[in-house]
Scaffold this active site. Structure first.
Site: not given
Ligand code: SF4
Length: 230
Positions: A117-118, A200, A203, A226
């Site tokens: 996701c990151c 985010c 998270c 991240c």
């Molecule tokens: S912090 Fe969480 S929601 Fe944001 S990009 Fe990374 S995994 Fe995705």
């Protein structure tokens, strides 16, 4: 300049500028690398650096990675800063929307695979924007995390292939808040609600008394960064 020469230049400058003020480091950075940018997350450190940049070099590009998952307070902080400084932030978006991500990778990828996701929502957009610049400025501090303890004021960022300046690397959290109060800097109100580090919404959680300030990031997961900083 080849890679070795760039690394040597960064090392020499890091030694020279170790005791320089953040403003002097910013001044050196923007004068030496006019094609420079600042990565703003709207966290406490970054609002300080926006304030300094506005005083030292207001025309410097400032961008933020819009993951689509920020807290509404983070977007409100952005808007208040735009108004206060009469400036704009470059918005950098992921290649796919949250809906496309869910369709391609499943619902709640931040739970099943936060690194993926990151990568989609932060690392790829950062790589794309940084490829346009010769140098970048960040608000990382050495005492934020063990992974940042060796951050230099000037580094050659081998991951993204450009010079990197960390003007407040030596600051403590107290230094940051002293600057914010002394200069009446706009900041994210979530900091007053036990969110010392804000990412985010999916998270980030509040931290409890006695917890590490970054304990609220990817809580319950061994992830601590991240992927934006080495
Ligand atoms: S912090 Fe969480 S929601 Fe944001 S990009 Fe990374 S995994 Fe995705």
């Amino acid at each position: 300049m080849n890679l070795l020469e760039k690394e040597n230049l960064a090392r020499t400058k890091a030694e020279e500028l170790e005791n320089a003020s953040p403003e002097d480091i910013i001044r050196y950075a923007v004068e030496t690398f006019p094609n420079i940018t600042f990565a703003c997350s709207f966290g406490a450190e970054d609002v300080v650096l926006v304030d300094m940049l506005q005083k030292v070099s207001p025309s410097t590009d400032v961008f933020y990675l819009d993951t689509d998952f920020h807290f509404k307070e983070t977007y409100e902080t952005r808007d208040l800063m735009k108004e206060k400084y009469n400036m704009d932030f470059v918005r950098v978006s992921p290649k796919i929307t949250p809906e496309e991500q869910a369709a391609q990778h499943g619902e709640e990828l931040w739970k099943s695979d936060p690194n993926a996701c990151c990568n989609i929502r932060k690392v790829e957009p950062l790589t794309r924007i940084l490829s346009k610049y010769d140098a970048w400025i960040t608000g990382i501090r050495r005492d934020q995390a063990p992974t940042r303890a060796n951050a230099k004021k000037v580094e050659y960022d081998t991951k993204f292939g450009l010079m990197k300046f960390n003007p407040i690397a030596h600051w403590t959290s107290e230094d940051v808040w002293d600057y914010i109060r002394a200069n009446n800097v706009v900041y994210n109100p979530l900091h007053d609600q036990n969110y010392p580090s804000i990412g985010c919404e999916h998270c980030t959680r509040q931290v409890m008394p006695g917890e590490d300030p970054r304990a609220g990031r990817w809580s319950g997961n061994d992830k601590t960064e991240c992927g934006l900083h080495k």
